[in-house]
Design a protein around this motif. Structure first.
Motif, mmCIF file in Angstrom:
data_model
loop_
_atom_site.group_PDB
_atom_site.id
_atom_site.type_symbol
_atom_site.label_atom_id
_atom_site.label_comp_id
_atom_site.label_asym_id
_atom_site.label_seq_id
_atom_site.Cartn_x
_atom_site.Cartn_y
_atom_site.Cartn_z
ATOM 1 N N SER A 62 0.822 -1.207 0.000
ATOM 2 C CA SER A 62 0.000 0.000 0.000
ATOM 3 C C SER A 62 0.858 1.258 0.000
ATOM 4 O O SER A 62 0.575 2.221 -0.732
ATOM 5 C CB SER A 62 -0.924 -0.002 1.220
ATOM 6 N N MET A 63 1.920 1.291 0.803
ATOM 7 C CA MET A 63 2.762 2.484 0.851
ATOM 8 C C MET A 63 3.496 2.692 -0.471
ATOM 9 O O MET A 63 3.746 3.830 -0.883
ATOM 10 C CB MET A 63 3.769 2.357 2.006
ATOM 11 N N GLY A 64 3.862 1.594 -1.144
ATOM 12 C CA GLY A 64 4.482 1.748 -2.454
ATOM 13 C C GLY A 64 3.544 2.403 -3.441
ATOM 14 O O GLY A 64 3.934 3.316 -4.193
ATOM 15 N N VAL A 65 2.289 1.948 -3.464
ATOM 16 C CA VAL A 65 1.297 2.551 -4.356
ATOM 17 C C VAL A 65 1.052 4.004 -3.991
ATOM 18 O O VAL A 65 0.980 4.889 -4.859
ATOM 19 C CB VAL A 65 -0.011 1.733 -4.310
ATOM 20 N N ILE A 66 0.902 4.277 -2.697
ATOM 21 C CA ILE A 66 0.636 5.643 -2.255
ATOM 22 C C ILE A 66 1.789 6.576 -2.630
ATOM 23 O O ILE A 66 1.570 7.707 -3.096
ATOM 24 C CB ILE A 66 0.387 5.666 -0.738
ATOM 25 N N LYS A 69 -7.468 12.210 -9.684
ATOM 26 C CA LYS A 69 -7.565 10.758 -9.817
ATOM 27 C C LYS A 69 -6.516 10.050 -8.967
ATOM 28 O O LYS A 69 -6.795 9.044 -8.302
ATOM 29 C CB LYS A 69 -7.392 10.375 -11.286
ATOM 30 N N ALA A 70 -5.283 10.594 -8.954
ATOM 31 C CA ALA A 70 -4.225 10.005 -8.130
ATOM 32 C C ALA A 70 -4.549 10.124 -6.652
ATOM 33 O O ALA A 70 -4.333 9.193 -5.865
ATOM 34 C CB ALA A 70 -2.890 10.672 -8.446
ATOM 35 N N LEU A 71 -5.100 11.290 -6.250
ATOM 36 C CA LEU A 71 -5.455 11.466 -4.843
ATOM 37 C C LEU A 71 -6.591 10.525 -4.443
ATOM 38 O O LEU A 71 -6.620 10.014 -3.315
ATOM 39 C CB LEU A 71 -5.859 12.923 -4.601
ATOM 40 N N ALA A 89 -2.421 -1.113 -11.222
ATOM 41 C CA ALA A 89 -2.585 -0.353 -12.460
ATOM 42 C C ALA A 89 -2.713 1.134 -12.174
ATOM 43 O O ALA A 89 -2.201 1.979 -12.928
ATOM 44 C CB ALA A 89 -3.815 -0.856 -13.224
ATOM 45 N N ASP A 90 -3.370 1.478 -11.072
ATOM 46 C CA ASP A 90 -3.456 2.890 -10.681
ATOM 47 C C ASP A 90 -2.092 3.475 -10.377
ATOM 48 O O ASP A 90 -1.892 4.690 -10.469
ATOM 49 C CB ASP A 90 -4.369 3.037 -9.454
ATOM 50 N N ALA A 91 -1.139 2.610 -9.974
ATOM 51 C CA ALA A 91 0.211 3.080 -9.670
ATOM 52 C C ALA A 91 1.107 3.125 -10.902
ATOM 53 O O ALA A 91 2.285 3.468 -10.789
ATOM 54 C CB ALA A 91 0.848 2.182 -8.620
ATOM 55 N N GLY A 92 0.572 2.777 -12.072
ATOM 56 C CA GLY A 92 1.335 2.895 -13.298
ATOM 57 C C GLY A 92 1.935 1.612 -13.820
ATOM 58 O O GLY A 92 2.683 1.637 -14.803
ATOM 59 N N THR A 109 7.930 -5.027 -7.828
ATOM 60 C CA THR A 109 7.917 -4.536 -9.208
ATOM 61 C C THR A 109 7.579 -3.054 -9.252
ATOM 62 O O THR A 109 8.230 -2.259 -9.955
ATOM 63 C CB THR A 109 6.897 -5.342 -10.028
ATOM 64 N N VAL A 110 6.564 -2.656 -8.479
ATOM 65 C CA VAL A 110 6.142 -1.249 -8.470
ATOM 66 C C VAL A 110 7.225 -0.352 -7.884
ATOM 67 O O VAL A 110 7.526 0.720 -8.407
ATOM 68 C CB VAL A 110 4.829 -1.108 -7.676
ATOM 69 N N ARG A 111 7.859 -0.792 -6.826
ATOM 70 C CA ARG A 111 8.771 0.083 -6.082
ATOM 71 C C ARG A 111 10.178 0.108 -6.641
ATOM 72 O O ARG A 111 10.862 1.125 -6.543
ATOM 73 C CB ARG A 111 8.819 -0.361 -4.613
ATOM 74 N N HIS A 112 10.659 -0.991 -7.204
ATOM 75 C CA HIS A 112 12.097 -1.090 -7.478
ATOM 76 C C HIS A 112 12.481 -1.397 -8.918
ATOM 77 O O HIS A 112 13.642 -1.217 -9.278
ATOM 78 C CB HIS A 112 12.720 -2.177 -6.591
#
Length: 330
Positions: free
Chosen positions: A136-140, A160-162, A210-213, A246-249
Motif C-alpha cells: 500500500s505504501m508503495g502505491v501511495i 484521480k491520483a489522490l 494499475a493505478d500506480a502505473g 515490481t512497483v517500487r524497485h
C-alpha cells in the motif's frame, strides 16, 4: 497439622515432618507414616522447585531415616536386614523424585511449546503487516509523486491520483484493523475472526497496481477451486510481495502473474519487464538486502513456501526483468 501448608510452603513442612519423625522415634512410636509423607513431599519439590533443592531434600531424607533406624535398633539387626531396609528407602525416595521430575519436564515442555507457538504467531503477524503495508505504501508513494507532477498542468489526473491514494489508505487501515481484531481474539472469545485475503483478491490487487502505473496481467490456468487457507494466503502474499517489488524497485511497466491449479500443487509465477539485477542500487540490491538481513522480501516469501513444504525460486531473467516462482502442495 503441618500438611495443611504443604502446597504453599513445602520446604518448611518437609523440615517440620522430619523433626516430628525424630520426636516420634525418640518416644518409640511408629515413624513409617512420616517417611511416606516426606517421600511424597520430595516428589512435590521435584515438580515445583529447582532441581538442586529436590535433590538436597532427597539426600536429607535418605540420611535422617537410616540414622533413626540405627539409633532405635542399636545395631541389633542383621546386615542383610539393614541392606534391605536401605534399598527400600532409596527405591521409595527415588521413585518419588523421578515422578516429580517427570511432571516438571512435562510442564517445561508445555511452556516451551507455548512459547514456540507465540513466536510463530508473532512472525506470522509481522509478515502480514509487512505484506499489507509495504504494498500500500508503495502505491501511495507513486501516486503522490504523480499527483505532484501534474497538479498544475492536469488537475483532473491529480484528483484521480489522490482518489487512488484515499482508496488504498482506507483498505490498508481496514486490513490493519482486522489484524488488531485477531490479536484481541485471545482475550475476547466473542470477537469475529477476520476473513483473510486470498487468491480471490488478486484481481483487486491488479487494479490497484494499475493505478500506480504498472499494468498487471493475471492468467488463471487449471480448474479454480477452494484451497487450504494456509496455501491460499501464502499464494496471495507471494504475489502481493512480488508485485510490490515490481512497483517500487524495477521500473517496469508490465507485470504478468500466472496461477496454475494443478492436481497436486499450486504453481504461481510472477514476471516483469523491469531492470532485473542490472540496476545499481535498485531492486536487486534491495532484494539481496532482504535476503541477508531484514527477514522480509524474498526471505519472507521463501519462509512461507518452506513452511508449506513447497519449492521457491527468484532471480533475474536472462531476457531482462525479474521472475518469482513458487510451487505449493495442495
Amino acid at each position: 497439622m503441618a500438611l495443611g501448608w504443604a502446597r504453599r510452603r513445602p520446604l518448611p513442612v518437609f523440615g517440620v515432618l522430619l523433626a516430628e519423625s525424630c520426636a516420634a522415634a525418640a518416644v518409640g512410636a511408629k515413624t513409617w507414616p512420616f517417611f511416606l509423607v516426606t517421600a511424597i513431599l520430595v516428589g512435590c519439590l521435584a515438580a515445583t522447585r529447582p532441581r538442586p533443592t529436590a535433590v538436597v531434600a532427597a539426600c536429607v531424607e535418605l540420611t535422617v531415616w537410616p540414622c533413626q533406624w540405627w539409633a532405635m535398633d542399636h545395631g541389633r539387626e542383621a546386615l542383610s536386614d539393614a541392606v534391605s531396609m536401605m534399598a527400600a528407602l532409596a527405591a521409595t525416595v527415588a521413585i518419588a523424585w523421578l515422578t516429580g521430575n517427570s511432571v516438571r519436564q512435562q510442564q517445561d515442555y508445555a511452556r516451551a511449546l507455548r512459547t514456540q507457538v507465540l513466536t510463530a504467531e508473532r512472525l506470522r503477524i509481522a509478515r502480514e503487516v509487512h505484506d499489507t503495508v509495504a504494498h500500500s505504501m508503495g502505491v501511495i508513494a507513486i501516486q503522490a509523486g504523480a499527483a505532484a507532477l501534474v497538479l498544475d498542468a492536469r488537475p483532473q489526473d491529480a484528483r484521480k491520483a489522490l482518489a487512488a491514494i484515499e482508496t488504498t489508505s482506507r483498505e490498508t487501515l481496514a486490513g490493519l484493523r482486522r489484524m488488531l481484531v485477531s490479536l484481541r481474539r485471545a482475550d475476547d472469545d466473542t470477537a469475529t475472526r477476520p476473513v483473510a485475503a486470498g487468491l480471490e483478491a488478486v484481481d483487486r490487487l491488479a487494479e490497484t497496481t494499475a493505478d500506480a502505473g504498472v499494468r498487471v496481467e493475471v492468467h488463471w490456468q487449471g480448474e479454480r477451486r477452494p484451497l487450504p487457507p494456509e496455501v491460499d494466503m501464502a499464494a496471495f502474499r507471494i504475489i502481493q510481495e512480488s508485485v510490490t517489488n515490481t512497483v517500487r524497485h524495477s521500473g517496469a511497466r508490465h507485470c504478468q502473474v500466472c496461477v496454475d491449479y494443478g492436481d497436486e500443487e499450486l504453481a504461481i509465477e510472477i514476471t516483469d519487464d523491469g531492470c532485473g539485477a542490472d540496476r545499481a542500487g535498485g531492486r536487486a540490491e534491495v532484494r539481496a538486502g532482504a535476503t541477508s538481513g531484514s527477514g522480509l522480501g524474498i526471505t519472507g516469501m521463501r519462509e512461507r513456501v518452506a513452511l508449506l513444504h513447497g519449492r521457491f525460486s527468484a532471480g533475474a531473467r536472462p531476457e531482462g526483468g525479474f521472475r518469482v516462482a513458487a510451487r505449493l502442495p495442495v
